[in-house]
Structures are given as C-alpha cells and as structure tokens.
Scaffold this motif. Structure first.
Motif, PDB file in Angstrom:
ATOM      1  N   UNK A   1      32.984  38.367  40.199  1.00 13.37           N
ATOM      2  CA  UNK A   1      34.004  38.662  41.361  1.00 13.37           C
ATOM      3  C   UNK A   1      34.644  37.574  41.901  1.00 13.37           C
ATOM      4  N   UNK A   2      34.019  36.530  42.282  1.00  9.28           N
ATOM      5  CA  UNK A   2      34.494  35.398  43.062  1.00  9.28           C
ATOM      6  C   UNK A   2      35.257  34.563  42.157  1.00  9.28           C
TER       7      UNK A   2
ATOM      8  N   UNK B   1      34.153  28.520  49.009  1.00 11.96           N
ATOM      9  CA  UNK B   1      32.990  28.420  49.787  1.00 11.96           C
ATOM     10  C   UNK B   1      31.811  29.461  49.412  1.00 11.96           C
ATOM     11  N   UNK B   2      32.352  30.518  49.334  1.00 19.51           N
ATOM     12  CA  UNK B   2      31.614  31.742  48.824  1.00 19.51           C
ATOM     13  C   UNK B   2      31.031  31.414  47.520  1.00 19.51           C
TER      14      UNK B   2
ATOM     15  N   UNK C   1      27.874  29.211  47.536  1.00 18.32           N
ATOM     16  CA  UNK C   1      26.531  29.873  47.854  1.00 18.32           C
ATOM     17  C   UNK C   1      25.932  30.568  46.618  1.00 18.32           C
ATOM     18  N   UNK C   2      27.096  31.370  45.862  1.00 20.67           N
ATOM     19  CA  UNK C   2      26.503  32.346  45.077  1.00 20.67           C
ATOM     20  C   UNK C   2      26.129  31.717  44.056  1.00 20.67           C
TER      21      UNK C   2
ATOM     22  N   UNK D   1      38.491  36.327  41.555  1.00 20.88           N
ATOM     23  CA  UNK D   1      39.455  35.915  42.712  1.00 20.88           C
ATOM     24  C   UNK D   1      39.998  34.618  42.834  1.00 20.88           C
TER      25      UNK D   1
ATOM     26  N   UNK E   1      42.828  32.131  50.666  1.00 22.62           N
ATOM     27  CA  UNK E   1      41.926  32.912  50.153  1.00 22.62           C
ATOM     28  C   UNK E   1      41.241  32.342  49.377  1.00 22.62           C
TER      29      UNK E   1
ATOM     30  N   UNK F   1      28.714  39.003  42.395  1.00 15.19           N
ATOM     31  CA  UNK F   1      29.339  37.792  43.249  1.00 15.19           C
ATOM     32  C   UNK F   1      29.928  36.870  42.448  1.00 15.19           C
TER      33      UNK F   1
END
Lengths: 497, 159
Positions: B45-46, B20-21, B24-25, B49, B14, B42
C-alpha cells in the motif's frame, strides 16, 4: 416478524425511547447547523455513550443519522442554506416556494415525504437485512475482500474529486489501519516504539479531528458571515393545498425506492439520491419549466430520497458488518466500542441490537415527524447562535471525546494532528470521506486478502473462481471504466457526425 | 519559479509522509504471495501510494495546467469570505500546546486557556468576555463529563 416484535420490545423501553428521541432531536439540530454533520455529531457524542447499553447507544446514533436528513431541509427551505450536502437540491425549489409564501407547505411536504419514504425504506430493510445476513454466512475471505474492494472503488468514483485523489485518500486510510497489532500473526507492527500505538490508531479521534477540529480551523479563517434573512412560518401555514399535495405523492413514492436502492451503493448515497430524484422528477414532469421556480416535486422527491437512502445504508452495515459511507462507518465503530461484533452473525448473537435498532427507526421516524413541524421556528433560530461560540464548544467536546476513548493523551495528539491534516487537505481540495471508510474497512480487507492468498497458495484465481467475488470485481471494473468508455464512445460518435 | 498547484503540494506532503512510513515498514517481514506476512499490506500500500503521489506530481508538472481545478462539489459555500491563514495558525499553535498543558495543568486550567484563545481568535467580544465564557464552557463541560458521565479527566495542579 417475531424478531421485529422483539425489537419493538427493546426499543420501547423508557431508556431506549428517551435516547431515541435525544438522537432524533440532536440529529435534527446538526442537520440544521451547517458544518457539523452527523459524522461529527456522532464522533463528539461517542464518549457520552460509554456507560450506556449497546442497543441504547446504537439507537441514539441511528437517530442522529436519519434525524440529520430531516433537519437539513428546514434551513434549505427557509434560509436557502443547506445544513447538509444532502439538502442542497431542496434549496432550489424549497426556497422558491418559501419566497412565494408557501414555505410552510414546503416544510410539510418535506416532513411528510421524509416520513413516508423512511417508513417504506424501513419495511424493505426489515425484510432484506435478515435475508442478506443469512446469505452472508456462506461468504469466505475472497467474498469479503471483493466487497471491501468494490465498496472502496465505487466510493472513489463517486466522491467527486477525481480517481487519483480518491485512491490516494483510500491508501492513506489503509496505511493508518495497518498500525498496531496484526490479528493474523498476533505480532506488533508500525507502532513506532509507542505503547499507546500497540492497539492501533483509534477511529474516533481521527474522525473527530478530520471533521470537528478541521471545521473549527476552517471557520477561524472566515470573515464573520452575514446572517441571512429567515423567512418566518406560522403553524397554520403548514398545510399544503390540494394541488401541492397531489403533485407530491408520486415523487415521494418513486424516491422511496430510488433512495433505498442508492443507499445500498457505497459512497455519498444520500447526496446522489437527491440529485437522481430531482433529475427524474424533472424529466417525467408535465411542467418541467416550473422546476427551479418552486415546484413541490422538487422538494418532495429529494427529501424523500435522502431519508430512504439513509435507511438503505443500514443494510450492508447490519447484515454484512461493512459500512459503505462515513456515517455508517462511525456506527460500526460505535458498535465495536460497545463490544458488539457487526456482521452476519449479529442477528443471531445480538438480536436486541439488530432488531432493536430497526424497530427504533420506525419509532424515531414518528418522533421526527412530531418534532420537526411544531418546532420549526426553534430549529431555525438555532442558526442565530454565534458561530464563534458554537465552534469553541465543539473544540471542547472534541477534546473530551477523543480523550475519553482510552483516557489517553496520545488520542488527543492523534485528534489534533488529524484535525490539522484534515484542514490542510480541505484547503488542497482533497475529500477525506474515502480515507475514513478505508480506515474502518482496512483491517477486514487486509485480513481477507491475506487469508485468501494463504488458502489458494498464492493463486490469484481464487478471486475469479468464487462467483460473488468475480461478479463484484467485474462490476467494480465497469463502474471504474464506465465513464471513460462512455466519454470515448460519445467522442467517436460526435466525430463521426 | 512557477507557483505549485494544490495538487502538487498535496502530492509532495503525502509522498513525504509515505516515505517516512515506508522506512518503518521496511523493517517488517514481507513474506510471499503464498504466505503474506506482516509487512505485505503496509509495503504494498505504501509503495502504491508513493507511486500515485509521483504520478500526480508528474501530471501537474508536465501535463496541461489544471492544478487545483477539481473542486469538491459541496466544499465551497456561498457568502463565505476567507481572511487568511493567520487565525488558523494561532489556533493550531494553541491546540498543539494544549496536550502539554492537559497533562501538567489538568483539564480545567488548560481548557479555560484554550477556549479563551479560541474565542478571541474567532472574534468573540474582548479578552474579558472571552475569558468569562471560556471559564463557563470549561466548567460546564467538566461538570457534564467528569461529574455526570464519570469520564476520568485529569484534575491538574489546582485540585
């Protein structure tokens, strides 16, 4: 009352009656079959409802949801296999009754108990949902943000996998929900250069992947399961004796209210309500030793509770437009696909959908009673269907269902990747229920947070000055910290002795 | 080297996806707390996480051994025996190839192939039995969805 009569006029049209019956039948079927829950069934059938009017589609989906609560009891009692997690508790005493030759009576108690509890819960829903919807018209962004946070936090506490894992799943759901068009600015984000992702990731392929494909992959790793002995029941054996009937009345009535109230709480309410009801009945019983050996209260209470909680879960969905459980999240998704905006204005803008769905549940409850008892042997024999054949059919249904949402191969990829991710997450003991809910609630939660912050010029006290938001945050904090504080207090008390 | 627990694998997987997310964010404007912009949620939250993944990994590595002990109450069912990852792997591979065939060969041909493989993997009789049933399931679903419910399924090369 006028609204409900209008609802009956909608629900009693031949088309809606037919789809209500179909939903109740399919719901019972998926309740009987372990593995395919109501969420999977609704996701699979989403594509089949595109050409239907919104009220008809919703009536069918509602039938699947509460029908599955009925179906789970049959296999719990006769085969000792819970078709649904909410029927696990029924196995304890239901199967014991069946082994003593009282299987027919147990089925009857479960069916009548479910019917009565469903009806009582529906009466409460009929009066409560419009009141809450009216109150919700006064809600602003801080209230909606607080409701979303409250829902997700409570769910994370109740999902049974530990807070850390639940929070991680919630955040994954939130991240997925941020992809595509931003409603506030109208700009694109996180679309990774793909035209298909500009509208965001659709909920249906993800649900199909996480529940349908992941289930197929899980079955693929199992050795062939030995079929269990199915206890046969004849129609004439269905009537309980006077003693059994008398002992079931109280539990059904108590479980109706307990189940409905539990349904209002975010999370796996149906499962929790059955445990609560069983514990309560055992505590107040004059013969607690009979529990676990075939006590009728152990069947009547939990079966009534899970049906009442399924009805209760419709309250936040219909009046606030916020789902508190994965099955109602799918119902919300179905509403949006059919162009119905859920929320407090639903009752004014689409009374046919609002009241039609409620009225159809009254009729569906009767249909289920008529379906379940005479067709008991048919539903039980469904368990004989080879699992490999069933799973291959599910695979094809998932493919068509995911593709048909937007006629897009991208959705197919999304479903397959979600399926594999869902399978891996299951293997690693991560429950995906919080992810599903966060994915659906995510956009509303983000919009209300950003709007609240813009309204207050970045002042976080906006969540404190609004009474409802404050109450919900305090409640959420108490629910989160409650078990920790309880453990600490109990520990210090034990040490003090 | 000690075997990694379920939780550690979960946190690593995860966490990697979140990184990776976040890459981009980062391209999105974050705004401020007074005026949260596109990237506000984004990125927040990213990062949260990612922090939770690190926390879980830290707990698994440095904390008392408890890896994989938290079990979903209803996940494990009685009477089920697990055979291994070979079959899910074959099925996953077939599923990954499916969308490619779906676009080029069409629904019917690719679905017949997929259902035949899935039936074989799930131990349904022999190859011929699986193929016959695969054809039946594919045609049945095509008839139901494409003809009766008018879902636009790709016809492919043979039609």
């Amino acid at each position: 009352m006028e609204g409900l009569l209008h609802g009956f006029a909608v629900a009693l049209t031949p088309l809606n009656l037919l789809f209500g019956l179909l939903g109740a039948f399919l719901g019972t079927l998926v309740g009987v079959l372990p593995g395919i829950g109501p969420i999977g069934a609704m996701a699979l059938l989403m594509s089949a409802t595109y050409s239907l009017p919104p009220a008809t589609a919703l009536i069918m989906f509602a039938g699947i949801y509460y029908g599955s609560m009925y179906g789970g009891s049959t296999t719990s009692i006769l085969v000792n296999i819970p078709g649904e997690p909410s029927s696990v508790v029924t196995c304890i005493d239901g199967n014991q009754m069946a082994k003593k030759g009282r299987g027919g009576a147990a089925l009857f108690i479960a069916a009548i108990g479910s019917f009565l509890a469903g009806s009582i819960a529906l009466i409460i829903l009929t009066f409560l949902a419009p009141l809450l919807a009216e109150a919700a018209l006064q809600f602003g962004p801080p209230e909606y943000f607080a409701i979303a946070v409250f829902g997700l936090l409570v769910l994370s506490q109740l999902s049974g996998q530990g807070l850390l894992k639940s929070f991680m799943m919630i955040l994954i759901g939130l991240l997925l929900s941020t992809m595509g068009l931003d409603v506030i600015t109208g700009q694109l984000r996180m679309e990774w250069g793909s035209i298909g992702l500009q509208q965001g990731i659709d909920f249906v392929p993800i649900a199909m992947g996480l529940f349908g494909i992941a289930e197929v992959l899980k079955v693929a790793e199992e050795k062939v399961i030995q079929s269990k002995d199915i206890i046969r029941v004849r129609l004439r054996e269905l009537v309980p004796n006077r003693q059994e009937a008398k002992r079931s009345v109280g539990p059904v009535l108590r479980a109706s209210f307990l189940g409905f109230m539990t349904g209002l709480i975010p999370g796996p309410a149906a499962v929790i309500s059955t445990f609560l009801s069983y514990t309560l009945e055992r505590k107040i019983s004059k013969v607690p030793d009979e529990f676990g050996k075939g006590a009728p209260e152990g069947v009547a209470g939990p079966e009534a509770a899970n049906n009442a909680s399924a009805v209760g879960a419709f309250v936040p969905l219909l009046s606030l437009g916020i789902p508190f459980a994965p099955p109602t999240a799918l119902l919300l998704s179905a509403m949006m696909i059919h162009g119905v905006t859920p929320g407090p204005l639903l009752i004014q803008q689409r009374p046919d959908v609002f009241w039609g769905t409620i009225a159809s549940m009254y009729i569906g409850n009767l249909m289920l009673l008529a379906l379940n008892l005479p067709l008991v042997s048919v539903f039980v024999n469904v368990l004989r269907t080879p699992k490999n054949l069933l799973m291959s059919c599910i695979l094809v249904l998932c493919i068509v269902g995911a593709y048909a949402v937007n006629n897009s191969v991208l959705d197919l990829w999304v479903m397959l990747i979600s399926g594999m991710a869902g399978y891996v997450l299951r293997k690693l003991k991560f429950s995906v229920a919080p992810l599903i809910l966060a994915l659906v609630i995510g956009p509303m939660m983000e919009d209300s947070l950003r709007q609240s912050l813009m309204l207050s010029q970045g002042d976080l006290s906006i969540f404190y000055t609004h009474p409802l938001a404050r109450t919900l945050f305090i409640l959420a904090a108490l629910i989160l910290m409650g078990p920790y504080i309880f453990r600490k207090v109990r520990g210090s008390l034990l040490r003090g002795r | 080297m000690a075997r990694l627990s379920n939780n550690s694998w979960g946190a690593i997987g995860i966490g990697a996806a979140t990184l990776v997310y976040l890459v981009e964010a980062r391209k999105l404007p974050f705004g401020s707390i007074r005026h949260p912009d596109l990237g506000f949620m984004p990125i927040l939250a990213g990062l949260t996480l990612l922090g939770l993944c690190l926390l879980m990994l830290g707990r698994e590595i440095f904390g008392p051994a408890q890896g994989g002990r938290e079990v979903d109450r209803f996940e494990e069912k009685e009477g089920e025996e697990v055979e291994g990852f070979r079959k899910p792997l074959i099925l996953s591979l077939a599923l990954f190839l499916y969308p490619l065939g779906f676009s080029s060969l069409g629904f019917l041909v690719s679905t017949v192939l997929l259902t035949t493989i899935s039936l074989r993997v799930l131990e349904y009789r022999g190859w011929w039995g699986s193929l016959s049933l695969g054809v039946l399931i594919s045609w049945g679903s095509y008839f139901l969805f494409a003809y009766l419910l008018e879902v636009q399924l790709p016809r492919g090369i043979f039609f």
